[in-house]
Scaffold this motif. Sequence first.
Motif, PDB file in Angstrom:
ATOM      1  N   UNK A 177       8.352 108.434 -25.607  1.00 42.93           N
ATOM      2  CA  UNK A 177       8.934 109.771 -25.581  1.00 42.93           C
ATOM      3  C   UNK A 177       8.015 110.791 -26.246  1.00 42.93           C
ATOM      4  N   UNK A 178       7.375 110.385 -27.335  1.00 45.09           N
ATOM      5  CA  UNK A 178       6.456 111.290 -28.020  1.00 45.09           C
ATOM      6  C   UNK A 178       5.218 111.520 -27.162  1.00 45.09           C
ATOM      7  N   UNK A 179       4.750 110.474 -26.484  1.00 47.22           N
ATOM      8  CA  UNK A 179       3.610 110.606 -25.585  1.00 47.22           C
ATOM      9  C   UNK A 179       3.911 111.589 -24.466  1.00 47.22           C
ATOM     10  N   UNK A 180       5.127 111.543 -23.903  1.00 46.83           N
ATOM     11  CA  UNK A 180       5.503 112.473 -22.833  1.00 46.83           C
ATOM     12  C   UNK A 180       5.494 113.914 -23.329  1.00 46.83           C
ATOM     13  N   UNK A 184       3.149 116.940 -21.878  1.00 49.41           N
ATOM     14  CA  UNK A 184       3.705 118.235 -21.498  1.00 49.41           C
ATOM     15  C   UNK A 184       2.989 119.383 -22.172  1.00 49.41           C
ATOM     16  N   UNK A 185       2.665 119.181 -23.462  1.00 51.73           N
ATOM     17  CA  UNK A 185       1.949 120.227 -24.190  1.00 51.73           C
ATOM     18  C   UNK A 185       0.548 120.439 -23.630  1.00 51.73           C
ATOM     19  N   UNK A 186      -0.027 119.377 -23.034  1.00 51.09           N
ATOM     20  CA  UNK A 186      -1.364 119.471 -22.439  1.00 51.09           C
ATOM     21  C   UNK A 186      -1.313 119.936 -20.992  1.00 51.09           C
ATOM     22  N   UNK A 187      -0.106 120.175 -20.476  1.00 50.01           N
ATOM     23  CA  UNK A 187       0.032 120.616 -19.102  1.00 50.01           C
ATOM     24  C   UNK A 187      -0.019 119.496 -18.081  1.00 50.01           C
ATOM     25  N   UNK A 188       0.133 118.265 -18.516  1.00 54.33           N
ATOM     26  CA  UNK A 188       0.109 117.103 -17.636  1.00 54.33           C
ATOM     27  C   UNK A 188       1.554 116.718 -17.318  1.00 54.33           C
ATOM     28  N   UNK A 415       0.492 115.427 -34.594  1.00 54.92           N
ATOM     29  CA  UNK A 415      -0.336 116.148 -33.616  1.00 54.92           C
ATOM     30  C   UNK A 415       0.516 117.101 -32.789  1.00 54.92           C
ATOM     31  N   UNK A 416       1.686 116.649 -32.348  1.00 56.21           N
ATOM     32  CA  UNK A 416       2.567 117.498 -31.539  1.00 56.21           C
ATOM     33  C   UNK A 416       3.087 118.670 -32.349  1.00 56.21           C
ATOM     34  N   UNK A 417       3.432 118.454 -33.610  1.00 53.58           N
ATOM     35  CA  UNK A 417       3.900 119.552 -34.452  1.00 53.58           C
ATOM     36  C   UNK A 417       2.825 120.620 -34.608  1.00 53.58           C
ATOM     37  N   UNK A 419       0.390 121.139 -32.207  1.00 48.97           N
ATOM     38  CA  UNK A 419       0.208 121.721 -30.882  1.00 48.97           C
ATOM     39  C   UNK A 419       1.381 122.604 -30.482  1.00 48.97           C
ATOM     40  N   UNK A 420       2.576 122.238 -30.955  1.00 46.09           N
ATOM     41  CA  UNK A 420       3.797 122.937 -30.549  1.00 46.09           C
ATOM     42  C   UNK A 420       4.552 123.401 -31.791  1.00 46.09           C
ATOM     43  N   UNK A 421       4.155 124.523 -32.385  1.00 44.92           N
ATOM     44  CA  UNK A 421       4.855 125.031 -33.571  1.00 44.92           C
ATOM     45  C   UNK A 421       6.354 125.167 -33.287  1.00 44.92           C
ATOM     46  N   UNK A 422       7.133 124.663 -34.203  1.00 46.05           N
ATOM     47  CA  UNK A 422       8.578 124.695 -34.024  1.00 46.05           C
ATOM     48  C   UNK A 422       9.152 123.399 -33.513  1.00 46.05           C
ATOM     49  N   UNK A 423       8.287 122.459 -33.074  1.00 38.22           N
ATOM     50  CA  UNK A 423       8.790 121.178 -32.584  1.00 38.22           C
ATOM     51  C   UNK A 423       9.453 120.393 -33.710  1.00 38.22           C
ATOM     52  N   UNK A 424       8.820 120.390 -34.881  1.00 40.29           N
ATOM     53  CA  UNK A 424       9.373 119.748 -36.075  1.00 40.29           C
ATOM     54  C   UNK A 424       9.820 118.300 -35.833  1.00 40.29           C
ATOM     55  N   UNK A 425       8.960 117.558 -35.158  1.00 40.14           N
ATOM     56  CA  UNK A 425       9.269 116.143 -34.961  1.00 40.14           C
ATOM     57  C   UNK A 425       9.179 115.403 -36.293  1.00 40.14           C
ATOM     58  N   UNK A 426      10.080 114.459 -36.559  1.00 42.51           N
ATOM     59  CA  UNK A 426       9.981 113.674 -37.801  1.00 42.51           C
ATOM     60  C   UNK A 426       8.755 112.777 -37.748  1.00 42.51           C
ATOM     61  N   UNK A 427       8.037 112.700 -38.861  1.00 44.50           N
ATOM     62  CA  UNK A 427       6.854 111.853 -38.920  1.00 44.50           C
ATOM     63  C   UNK A 427       7.231 110.374 -39.035  1.00 44.50           C
ATOM     64  N   UNK A 428       8.432 110.107 -39.470  1.00 50.05           N
ATOM     65  CA  UNK A 428       8.914 108.732 -39.613  1.00 50.05           C
ATOM     66  C   UNK A 428      10.199 108.571 -38.822  1.00 50.05           C
ATOM     67  N   UNK A 429      10.266 107.518 -38.052  1.00 47.84           N
ATOM     68  CA  UNK A 429      11.456 107.211 -37.266  1.00 47.84           C
ATOM     69  C   UNK A 429      12.132 105.951 -37.810  1.00 47.84           C
TER      70      UNK A 429
END
Length: 450
Positions: A177-180, A184-188, A415-417, A419-429
């Motif tokens: 899910x994080x890879x997807x 998306x952020x890379x336009x792929x 990396x996503x946080x 690339x995408x300010x505001x994503x705020x993904x947790x670093x630990x799951x």
Amino acid sequence: MKKLFLSLIAVVVPLLTFAEGYQINTLSAKQGGMAHTGVALKLGAESMFFNPAGMGYMDKTLDFSASMNGVMPTAKAKVDGKWYETDNKVSTPMMVSAAFSVYDNFKAGITLYTPYGSSINWGDNWPGAVLNQKVSLATFTIQPTLAWRITPKLSVGAGLMISWGNVDLYKGLVVPQTMDMMLGALGNQYTFGNTTPASVNLTGTANLALGVNVGAMYDISEQWTVGVNFRSKMSMKVKKGDAEILYANEVAENVLGQQLNVLNTANFSAEMPMPAVLTFGVSYKPMSSLILAFDAQMTGWNTYKELSIDFLDDKLVDYNQNLTKKYKNAWAFRLGAQYALTKRMDIRAGFIVDFTPVNENHYNPETPGMTKLEPSVGFSFRPIDNLSIDFSMMYVAGLGKDGAKCTYDDLLAKTINTMMPGANLPLERTFKADYRVNAYVPSIGLSYSF
């Protein structure tokens, strides 16, 4: 990069993990039928494993035995209401023993056995793949042994344990899910869905480790015998483990290769204890044809407080880690019976209660630890006086574990946080699942003495 190596460190945890899920509860086809009791039983060559002192009572010139066991385990995990089941290969722990009389009261022998070993295969793309996909683990011990019957009632024995082992482990590195989200952020527009984008294969061989197996046995009377056995703690060390990165497809390799391929040359060392085992036993012979045995075994899992990982590349010294495990000591109780049905056939039955040492805050599916109940049955047939053919069957029933948790680092979240300010993904799951475990353990053996 630091997140990457923190993820790698979590992978190495199973490298020498010997929780009750990997501890072999049956090595002898004969004693497997009696719940693998033996600390207060006079078993000839096989006493070298259970209690070396028992060999001191051997009344044969030569005693030889060999057993092969088949461990057929199944583990299930329920994640978000859906059950996932392992597809495991059959593990084959074994024991080969030979003992001979030097004098009437002094015996010598040697035995080879596999005290720990198993395999588990969850598949490449199940929800817990980032914690474990599959692992194959095996350890081996060769033990030269001496036993001395000091008096007609008292015997002592000692063996030198020389042990080594190997592991082959696969684990996902990237959450699909994080890879997807990254694509998306890379336009792929490509999506991985439930497919693990990248995995790591870790292999390692432990150096020789030395320990002792010592015991004493005493005949209280013609009916009652007591025994005690101690197998010492050993340290298993992997000096140079190897890693290899595996990608699901070219999309994953093109996006992640520059970051992950460094692992292909990132050797590591690891050290971890094989815990001490202390067992007390008593046997009772109410009649000439019947013998009952009870063993109480304590495994010193509290020595497994952490796992230290050291990278061999000086540039990676900042990534050396100490992983907290905090296992606790655990008991196993075994009760067995043997009845001489005829002159040429013995029948056996037994039951084991094996308590788990696993800390609930570090519950990894590479060895779903839980308390287990293990009934067993078996028999021996002697076609001629000196030859015995032995068979046993044990069933392992885990009591289950619901809501078990294990935390892990999300490799791409930082990396996503960025690339995408505001994503705020947790670093630990946190991975949560309900677990069930069961296994069938058939055993066949052959023994010969004269």
